[in-house]
Structure formats: C-alpha cells, structure tokens
Design a protein around this motif. Structure first.
Motif, PDB file in Angstrom:
ATOM      1  N   ILE A  29      15.282 -45.163 -19.689  1.00  0.00           N
ATOM      2  CA  ILE A  29      15.347 -43.751 -20.056  1.00  0.00           C
ATOM      3  C   ILE A  29      14.907 -42.870 -18.891  1.00  0.00           C
ATOM      4  N   VAL A  30      15.615 -41.783 -18.694  1.00  0.00           N
ATOM      5  CA  VAL A  30      15.221 -40.748 -17.741  1.00  0.00           C
ATOM      6  C   VAL A  30      15.040 -39.457 -18.525  1.00  0.00           C
ATOM      7  N   PHE A  31      13.820 -38.959 -18.562  1.00  0.00           N
ATOM      8  CA  PHE A  31      13.523 -37.739 -19.321  1.00  0.00           C
ATOM      9  C   PHE A  31      13.959 -36.503 -18.537  1.00  0.00           C
ATOM     10  N   VAL A  32      14.351 -35.480 -19.265  1.00  0.00           N
ATOM     11  CA  VAL A  32      14.692 -34.191 -18.683  1.00  0.00           C
ATOM     12  C   VAL A  32      13.585 -33.199 -19.038  1.00  0.00           C
ATOM     13  N   LEU A  33      12.907 -32.672 -18.024  1.00  0.00           N
ATOM     14  CA  LEU A  33      11.848 -31.688 -18.233  1.00  0.00           C
ATOM     15  C   LEU A  33      12.467 -30.299 -18.273  1.00  0.00           C
ATOM     16  N   GLN A  34      12.367 -29.629 -19.403  1.00  0.00           N
ATOM     17  CA  GLN A  34      13.072 -28.362 -19.601  1.00  0.00           C
ATOM     18  C   GLN A  34      12.200 -27.132 -19.383  1.00  0.00           C
ATOM     19  N   GLY A  35      10.949 -27.326 -18.979  1.00  0.00           N
ATOM     20  CA  GLY A  35      10.027 -26.208 -18.857  1.00  0.00           C
ATOM     21  C   GLY A  35      10.386 -25.207 -17.778  1.00  0.00           C
TER      22      GLY A  35
ATOM     23  N   TYR B  14      11.035 -43.025 -17.194  1.00  0.00           N
ATOM     24  CA  TYR B  14      10.121 -43.402 -18.281  1.00  0.00           C
ATOM     25  C   TYR B  14       8.787 -43.904 -17.737  1.00  0.00           C
ATOM     26  N   SER B  15       8.843 -44.793 -16.734  1.00  0.00           N
ATOM     27  CA  SER B  15       7.605 -45.345 -16.177  1.00  0.00           C
ATOM     28  C   SER B  15       6.783 -44.277 -15.466  1.00  0.00           C
ATOM     29  N   ALA B  16       7.458 -43.373 -14.740  1.00  0.00           N
ATOM     30  CA  ALA B  16       6.743 -42.296 -14.063  1.00  0.00           C
ATOM     31  C   ALA B  16       6.118 -41.332 -15.065  1.00  0.00           C
ATOM     32  N   CYS B  17       6.799 -41.103 -16.176  1.00  0.00           N
ATOM     33  CA  CYS B  17       6.272 -40.234 -17.230  1.00  0.00           C
ATOM     34  C   CYS B  17       5.005 -40.828 -17.837  1.00  0.00           C
TER      35      CYS B  17
ATOM     36  N   GLY C  21      15.395 -39.803 -27.976  1.00  0.00           N
ATOM     37  CA  GLY C  21      15.632 -38.534 -27.291  1.00  0.00           C
ATOM     38  C   GLY C  21      15.160 -38.616 -25.858  1.00  0.00           C
ATOM     39  N   ARG C  22      15.549 -37.649 -25.049  1.00  0.00           N
ATOM     40  CA  ARG C  22      15.174 -37.674 -23.633  1.00  0.00           C
ATOM     41  C   ARG C  22      14.752 -36.301 -23.113  1.00  0.00           C
ATOM     42  N   HIS C  23      14.737 -35.288 -23.963  1.00  0.00           N
ATOM     43  CA  HIS C  23      14.429 -33.924 -23.520  1.00  0.00           C
ATOM     44  C   HIS C  23      12.986 -33.554 -23.868  1.00  0.00           C
ATOM     45  N   ILE C  24      12.208 -33.185 -22.848  1.00  0.00           N
ATOM     46  CA  ILE C  24      10.814 -32.775 -23.021  1.00  0.00           C
ATOM     47  C   ILE C  24      10.713 -31.291 -22.660  1.00  0.00           C
ATOM     48  N   PRO C  25      10.334 -30.424 -23.608  1.00  0.00           N
ATOM     49  CA  PRO C  25      10.343 -28.971 -23.369  1.00  0.00           C
ATOM     50  C   PRO C  25       9.120 -28.466 -22.607  1.00  0.00           C
TER      51      PRO C  25
ATOM     52  N   GLU D  27       4.489 -35.139 -26.722  1.00  0.00           N
ATOM     53  CA  GLU D  27       5.920 -34.850 -26.575  1.00  0.00           C
ATOM     54  C   GLU D  27       6.739 -36.142 -26.570  1.00  0.00           C
ATOM     55  N   VAL D  28       6.214 -37.204 -25.970  1.00  0.00           N
ATOM     56  CA  VAL D  28       6.927 -38.486 -25.955  1.00  0.00           C
ATOM     57  C   VAL D  28       6.927 -39.102 -27.345  1.00  0.00           C
ATOM     58  N   VAL D  29       5.805 -39.047 -28.045  1.00  0.00           N
ATOM     59  CA  VAL D  29       5.724 -39.602 -29.401  1.00  0.00           C
ATOM     60  C   VAL D  29       6.707 -38.894 -30.330  1.00  0.00           C
ATOM     61  N   LYS D  30       6.908 -37.585 -30.135  1.00  0.00           N
ATOM     62  CA  LYS D  30       7.826 -36.826 -30.986  1.00  0.00           C
ATOM     63  C   LYS D  30       9.271 -37.297 -30.823  1.00  0.00           C
ATOM     64  N   LEU D  31       9.570 -37.983 -29.717  1.00  0.00           N
ATOM     65  CA  LEU D  31      10.925 -38.487 -29.487  1.00  0.00           C
ATOM     66  C   LEU D  31      11.151 -39.857 -30.111  1.00  0.00           C
ATOM     67  N   SER D  32      10.138 -40.392 -30.785  1.00  0.00           N
ATOM     68  CA  SER D  32      10.225 -41.741 -31.340  1.00  0.00           C
ATOM     69  C   SER D  32      11.212 -41.825 -32.502  1.00  0.00           C
ATOM     70  N   CYS D  33      11.872 -43.001 -32.595  1.00  0.00           N
ATOM     71  CA  CYS D  33      12.799 -43.263 -33.708  1.00  0.00           C
ATOM     72  C   CYS D  33      12.082 -43.945 -34.871  1.00  0.00           C
TER      73      CYS D  33
END
Length: 310
Positions: A7-13, A91-94, A167-171, A179-185
C-alpha cells in the motif's frame, strides 16, 4: 485489497496549500532549523559544563533530545512534500513515522512526570535529595522513560499492523495511528481498548504531576529560598506541561472533529502543533528561566565571539 506492505498512502493535507508552497517551505525549514539549533545548544551546554551535571539538567537533556526526535519525525517529510506534487508515503514509512511520533508523545509525558518527581524531592525533601537522586537512580529513571515509551508504541504499532486496510487516503500532512486504523476493513476493538489503556495511563501520570505540584506549592510558601527555587525550576516545567497538553488536545480535536469547512491551513496547523510548538518552546523556556543554564550559555557565546578571528 492488496497486501498491506504494497500500500502507498496518499497524504491529502497539502492539497489546498500548493499555491503558497514556497512560503510554507521557507517557514517550515526555518522553524525546523531553529528547533534543532536551540535544543542542540542546550544539550551541548549541559554536556560540556560539569557544573550542570545535575539530575534536573540531565532530564532536561533527555527532553530536548526527545524534542529533536519529534520534530525530525515531521519536518523532513513535510519539506519534501512541499517541493513535490505527489504527496505519498509507503505503508512501512507511515508506520515508521507513527512509531517515532508516538514514542515522542509518550516520552514527553513520562519525562515530564520524572522531572516533577525530581522537583518534588528537591523542594519537599532537600536534605534527602542527594541520597535519593543518585546517578544510578537518574539512569534508571531515564531508562524507564525511554523503554516504557518504546514498549507502549511498539505494542500499538503491532496491533495496527495486523489490520487489513481498505483505503489509502489520509486527510493529514503526516501519518497518525488513528487515521490508519480508520482505514481498516476489520474490527478494530482491540486497538480502541489499547488506546483507552494508554489514555488512562498517561492521564494518571498527569494526575501525579498535579499532586506533586500541590505539595511543591505548599512547600514553596514556607521560605523565600523555596519560592525562588520553585519559580526558577518548577515554573518552566509547568509551562512546558501546559504547552504540550494544549498542543496535544488540539491534535485530538482535529483528528476527531476536524474537517468540513475548516480552512485547510488552520487544520494542518492544529494537527501538527504538538510536533512544532513544544520542541521549539521548551528549550527557550528553560534557557530563559534556569539562571545557571542562561549564564553558562551567555558565557560560552561571549567566549566564542572573543575567540573569533578578525
């Protein structure tokens, strides 16, 4: 969904802040350099001057080092993102960023608790201070501060890493555990329970600090010497605690209730305040209020100026 490690997260801030990126980059870079400089100055001053090799100053060194770690977990990634159009993080860097940020938070609270304990003994039990606060005791308290904080963070990271993500979008402009836990399935009840345990643990530490200050205030009333000692060493500690608590509260409010029509720059500022303000303010507060540190720093600056070649 693919494996978490892919996974590669997208930081939307930063999405709405790109028009002024040069200004934000300059401000962020200056803030980071000043933060590192003032903390390193305090650490070097204390390390090189044997008269400052006292428990309170050693604990202060630990606090400043922790501040550098906290700032360094945030600024380099922010500066990189301000220079690029793609705001992504693996994901690992996050998880690595989360690990450093939360270790910083827990070490700050535990470190301030240890400093409150040191001030309690120094003012309420001055005759026993040398006997109780030995070099071995100081080393044990520092070890407890860092090992306990690292263990708390490691358990939280392990609980988060087991969750499959949908999910992969972090606002935000940086990664946080929530924020990562909120993306959990899947069910994240265990993560929530552990979060409540951590909140209770560190609220208890804050309660211990408040109790110690009740004793400190009562002891400081007794004499002018105790009042002077309280103002010079305890007041900076109390200001540091309040600054960190308020900064952390802003972050929690942003995480839980932020969004909607809030101005993007304001949202980012509130979210990152606990990583920006305490590391910058703490060494300045102590440098100005602790007379011995202030005099030693001025002495070294004057010495450097005199030895500077024309």
């Amino acid at each position: 969904m693919e494996n978490n490690s892919e996974i590669v997260f997208v930081l939307q801030g930063l999405n709405d802040s790109l028009t002024n990126r040069q200004i934000y980059f300059a401000v962020a870079l200056m803030s980071y350099l000043i933060t590192v400089s003032v903390n390193l100055t305090l650490i070097i001053t204390i390390s090189l001057d044997k008269t400052l090799h006292e428990p309170i100053y050693i604990f202060l060194c630990s606090l400043c080092f922790n501040g550098i770690c906290g700032a360094s977990s945030f600024y380099p990634k922010l500066l990189h993102d301000l220079l690029t159009n793609s705001h992504v993080i693996t994901y690992s860097a996050c998880l690595g960023q989360i690990f450093v940020i939360y270790t910083y938070i827990f070490s700050e609270v535990t470190g301030l608790t240890v400093m409150a304990y040191d001030r309690y003994i120094a003012i309420c039990k001055p005759l026993q201070y040398r006997m109780l606060m030995t070099a071995q005791k100081v080393a044990q308290l520092l070890l407890l501060t860092w090992c306990f904080s690292l263990l708390e963070t490691a358990v939280g990271i392990l609980l988060t890493s087991r969750l499959p993500l949908c999910g992969r979008h972090i606002p935000m402009i940086f990664c946080t555990n929530w924020e990562v836990v909120k993306l959990s399935c899947s069910d994240s009840t265990l993560n929530n329970v552990y979060s409540f345990i951590l909140v209770f643990s560190h609220l208890s530490q804050t309660g211990l600090i408040m109790v110690s200050y009740a004793y400190l205030v009562r002891a400081a009333i007794r004499s002018c010497a105790d009042r002077r000692k309280f103002v010079q060493t305890c007041l900076p500690h109390l200001i540091t605690l309040l600054v960190f608590a308020l900064s952390l509260m802003f972050d929690i409010m942003y995480s839980r209730y932020g969004g909607g029509g809030t101005v993007e720059v304001l949202r980012n500022a509130l979210a990152a305040e606990f990583l920006v303000v305490p590391p910058l303010i703490n060494p300045i507060i102590y440098g100005m209020n602790l007379q011995l540190i202030r005099s030693r720093m001025l002495h070294r600056i004057e010495k450097l100026i005199k030895n500077k070649p024309c």
